[in-house]
Write a protein that holds these residues in place. Structure first.
Motif, PDB file in Angstrom:
ATOM      1  N   THR A 139       0.846  -1.200   0.000  1.00 59.84           N
ATOM      2  CA  THR A 139       0.000   0.000   0.000  1.00 59.84           C
ATOM      3  C   THR A 139       0.884   1.254   0.000  1.00 59.84           C
TER       4      THR A 139
ATOM      5  N   SER B 192       3.768  -6.021  -3.325  1.00 59.30           N
ATOM      6  CA  SER B 192       3.600  -6.318  -1.907  1.00 59.30           C
ATOM      7  C   SER B 192       4.270  -7.651  -1.610  1.00 59.30           C
TER       8      SER B 192
ATOM      9  N   LYS C 242       1.275 -13.446  -0.491  1.00 55.48           N
ATOM     10  CA  LYS C 242       1.466 -13.156  -1.925  1.00 55.48           C
ATOM     11  C   LYS C 242       2.376 -14.203  -2.565  1.00 55.48           C
TER      12      LYS C 242
HETATM   13  C1  LIG Z   1      -2.003  -7.022  -1.138  1.00 63.30           C
HETATM   14  C2  LIG Z   1      -2.400  -5.971  -2.083  1.00 63.30           C
HETATM   15  C3  LIG Z   1      -2.050  -4.624  -1.895  1.00 63.30           C
HETATM   16  C4  LIG Z   1      -1.451  -4.093  -0.624  1.00 63.30           C
HETATM   17  O1  LIG Z   1      -0.311  -4.715  -0.186  1.00 63.30           O
HETATM   18  P1  LIG Z   1       0.055  -4.666   1.391  1.00 63.30           P
HETATM   19  O2  LIG Z   1       1.467  -5.159   1.402  1.00 63.30           O
HETATM   20  O3  LIG Z   1      -0.892  -5.569   2.086  1.00 63.30           O
HETATM   21  O4  LIG Z   1      -0.067  -3.259   1.832  1.00 63.30           O
HETATM   22  C5  LIG Z   1      -2.354  -3.720  -2.891  1.00 63.30           C
HETATM   23  N1  LIG Z   1      -2.997  -4.091  -4.012  1.00 63.30           N
HETATM   24  C6  LIG Z   1      -3.380  -5.367  -4.213  1.00 63.30           C
HETATM   25  C7  LIG Z   1      -4.063  -5.729  -5.489  1.00 63.30           C
HETATM   26  C8  LIG Z   1      -3.107  -6.343  -3.248  1.00 63.30           C
HETATM   27  O5  LIG Z   1      -3.512  -7.606  -3.457  1.00 63.30           O
END
Ligand SMILES: *Cc1c(COP(=O)(O)O)cnc(C)c1O
Length: 369
Positions: free
Chosen positions: A66, A186, A191
């Motif tokens: 984010t 991220s 992930k």
């Molecule tokens: C996980 C995710 C984020 C944010 O990542 P974080 O590391 O959790 O802040 C942003 N965009 C998408 C599409 C995501 O799946």
């Protein structure tokens, strides 16, 4: 009856990370000994490796995905008064980052086949306040970067990739990360490339943008004089331990992604007819972060999966513009709204076994007849 069968978790993170126990221990020992817990040599090494992997010249490790999006926007000077186009079907963080940067999200509908940003809807949404388009590579499949980058070019907008679900994915042979001015990744544990905590990265081919992002993410500190603060910054950095762990896991990313593709192929050939996987664009080589299907009677399906000990998820049950936090940004996104009613994410992870997939499909077949 079902109690005798082992449960099939939606995502078994402990099992994924179990394969790296010894290497993780070495990372911890190394970082503990040198004491550079933040910005240590592990961070430099991972940044170089990940930039190379994405086919970009620059990578800046940051606190999470984010923040990576927000730092790109701020680094580009996008903020109050600017509109940023985002798909209505995405994880809420995409829109959140736009608001945190002070800009306004403009929610746009998705394509009915791939559920990714619809280029025609993007073109229709462009106006004099539009500053950027964020293409989200949702579920592990890249949005049409060729067309979206072209639209951005034509209107003088920044094309930014949200690649949080697409480490290693390709479109027309190009890896996620290098298609626009910059991309956000991220490393949230779940992930495709996940740390053992939070982490994120900005990749770009623009050294000046990378420099600004690095500075803002480190209290606005000057690159040449650590006691001078050039910009109003903040704190969003990648820890050395997480960077070391990510270097270990990056070596296995392509193999893990290939495993995810094999699992998805098995799903596609074994799913009952009324369980329809989200389509793959013929130009895309997805990495299947999620295995998303559409089912007619989702409540019934999820009940029976739960009873059978099979994990599932919904990504996402409510389109962004329908959340109370974003109601002030009205949108027309009938495709996203309709999809939200029927989408279902099945178990997906590189450690999932072939017979697990067979059992999930058998369970789904049982519900549909
Ligand atoms: C996980 C995710 C984020 C944010 O990542 P974080 O590391 O959790 O802040 C942003 N965009 C998408 C599409 C995501 O799946």
């Amino acid at each position: 009856m079902t109690g005798l069968r082992p449960a099939i978790p939606f995502l078994d993170l402990a099992r994924i990370n179990d394969a790296h126990t010894d290497e993780f221990d070495l990372v911890w020992q190394r970082v503990r000994k040198h004491g550079g817990y933040i910005g240590g040599p592990e961070v430099d090494r991972f940044e170089a490796e990940f930039a190379e992997y994405c086919g970009t010249t620059q990578c800046v490790g940051v606190g999470n995905g984010t923040d990576a999006l927000e730092l790109i926007l701020t680094g580009l000077g996008i903020g109050p008064g600017d509109e940023v186009i985002v798909p209505a079907n995405t994880f809420i963080a995409t829109a959140e980052a736009v608001c945190t940067a002070g800009a306004t999200p403009r929610f746009v509908d998705v394509r009915p086949d791939t559920l990714l940003l619809d280029p025609d809807a993007v073109t229709a949404a462009v106006n004099t306040t539009t500053a950027a388009i964020i293409g989200v590579h949702l579920y592990g499949q890249m949005a049409d970067i060729t067309v979206l980058a072209h639209i951005a070019d034509r209107h003088g907008l920044a094309f930014i990739e949200d690649a949080a679900q697409a480490h290693g994915a390709r479109f027309r042979g190009r890896r996620a990360g290098g298609a626009g001015v910059a991309a956000a990744f991220s490393f949230y544990p779940g992930k495709n490339l996940g740390a053992l905590g939070d982490g994120g990265a900005v990749v770009t081919n623009d050294p000046a943008l990378a420099c600004r992002v690095r500075s803002i993410a480190n209290h606005g500190r000057s690159a040449t004089d650590r006691n001078r603060h050039d910009a109003h910054g903040r704190n969003s950095r990648l820890d050395s331990i997480q960077a070391g762990i990510l270097s270990v896991k990056l070596e296995r990313l392509d193999a893990d992604n290939a495993q995810r593709r094999a699992i998805m192929e098995r799903y596609v050939t074994s799913l009952p007819i009324d369980c329809v996987p989200v389509a793959t664009d013929p130009h895309a080589e997805p990495v299947h972060h999620l295995a998303v299907v559409r089912v007619p009677d989702r409540d019934r399906v999820t009940r029976s999966l739960t009873e059978a000990g099979i994990g599932w998820g919904i990504h996402y049950p409510v389109p962004c513009h329908r959340h109370p936090a974003f109601e002030r940004f009205p949108a027309e996104a009938p495709v996203a709204e309709q999809a939200a009613e029927s989408i279902l994410s099945l178990p997906m992870s590189p450690t999932l076994r072939a017979d697990d997939v067979t059992r999930v499909c058998a369970e789904l077949r049982g519900v549909s007849c």
